[in-house]
Design a protein around this motif. Structure first.
Motif, PDB file in Angstrom:
ATOM      1  N   THR A  72       2.258   3.335  -7.191  1.00  0.00           N
ATOM      2  CA  THR A  72       1.624   4.461  -6.498  1.00  0.00           C
ATOM      3  C   THR A  72       0.258   4.047  -5.973  1.00  0.00           C
ATOM      4  OG1 THR A  72       2.802   6.142  -7.774  1.00  0.00           O
ATOM      5  CG2 THR A  72       0.692   6.794  -6.814  1.00  0.00           C
ATOM      6  N   ASP A  73      -0.529   3.375  -6.800  1.00  0.00           N
ATOM      7  CA  ASP A  73      -1.876   2.961  -6.384  1.00  0.00           C
ATOM      8  C   ASP A  73      -1.844   1.991  -5.204  1.00  0.00           C
ATOM      9  OD1 ASP A  73      -3.118   4.603  -8.212  1.00  0.00           O
ATOM     10  OD2 ASP A  73      -3.319   3.030  -9.730  1.00  0.00           O
ATOM     11  N   VAL A 121      -2.180  13.130  -5.438  1.00  0.00           N
ATOM     12  CA  VAL A 121      -1.930  11.832  -4.829  1.00  0.00           C
ATOM     13  C   VAL A 121      -1.996  12.036  -3.321  1.00  0.00           C
ATOM     14  CG1 VAL A 121      -0.316   9.899  -4.567  1.00  0.00           C
ATOM     15  CG2 VAL A 121      -0.427  11.136  -6.735  1.00  0.00           C
ATOM     16  N   TRP A 129       2.648   3.992 -11.784  1.00  0.00           N
ATOM     17  CA  TRP A 129       1.319   4.297 -11.239  1.00  0.00           C
ATOM     18  C   TRP A 129       0.722   3.101 -10.499  1.00  0.00           C
ATOM     19  CZ3 TRP A 129       0.628   8.945 -10.085  1.00  0.00           C
ATOM     20  CH2 TRP A 129       1.089   9.976 -10.881  1.00  0.00           C
ATOM     21  N   ASP A 132      -2.104  16.751 -11.061  1.00  0.00           N
ATOM     22  CA  ASP A 132      -2.133  15.430 -10.441  1.00  0.00           C
ATOM     23  C   ASP A 132      -2.295  15.595  -8.935  1.00  0.00           C
ATOM     24  OD1 ASP A 132      -1.768  13.829 -12.707  1.00  0.00           O
ATOM     25  OD2 ASP A 132       0.411  13.988 -12.607  1.00  0.00           O
ATOM     26  N   ALA A 147      -1.288   4.760  -2.403  1.00  0.00           N
ATOM     27  CA  ALA A 147      -2.140   5.951  -2.344  1.00  0.00           C
ATOM     28  C   ALA A 147      -3.500   5.665  -1.722  1.00  0.00           C
ATOM     29  CB  ALA A 147      -2.327   6.538  -3.740  1.00  0.00           C
ATOM     30  N   ARG A 155      -6.184   9.131  -5.642  1.00  0.00           N
ATOM     31  CA  ARG A 155      -5.391   9.670  -6.748  1.00  0.00           C
ATOM     32  C   ARG A 155      -6.340  10.208  -7.797  1.00  0.00           C
ATOM     33  NH1 ARG A 155      -2.769   7.846 -11.640  1.00  0.00           N
ATOM     34  NH2 ARG A 155      -3.421   5.688 -11.419  1.00  0.00           N
TER      35      ARG A 155
END
Length: 119
Positions: free
Chosen positions: A93-94, A17, A90, A15, A97, A100
């Motif tokens: 996170t998006d 990020v 997620w 992964d 970020a 990603r």
């Protein structure tokens, strides 16, 4: 003829990020408390966690996971699809970020021809 050992059949997940440097510590705290326990329950084994500067104010976090085989990978993926906490994590996170990516990797046996060095 010497051959390299056949791949173990395991699956690794890498992964990536990329975050603003100011968001990294908070994201890592969230990842440790919200994502990591569930990932372990789904059979993912954390191998490495790295961070590196990608610019004057951006940091890439890389997480290397392993699973014993492709059956374990698909089982983990199926369990993640049934757990509403995974897409919620997620999505948060998006929102932070800058980039990603996830790569799912399996080893490939090279064979004897691939290891020969031309004269």
């Amino acid at each position: 003829m010497n051959r390299e050992p056949a791949p173990e059949g395991g699956v690794e997940i890498l992964d990536l990020v990329v975050l603003a440097a100011s968001d990294v510590e908070a994201w890592l705290r969230s990842w440790r408390t919200e994502y990591l326990p569930g990932a372990r329950e789904r059979g993912m084994s954390l191998q490495r966690l790295w961070q590196s500067w990608t610019g004057p104010d951006t940091v890439a976090v890389r997480v290397l996971w392993s699973l014993r085989d492709d059956r374990a990978f698909y089982g983990s993926r199926s369990a993640a699809n049934r757990d509403p906490r995974v897409p919620e994590f997620w999505a948060r996170t998006d929102a932070l970020a800058l980039d990603r990516d996830r790569q799912v990797l399996q080893p490939v046996a090279l064979g004897a021809a691939a290891t020969e060095v031309p004269a």
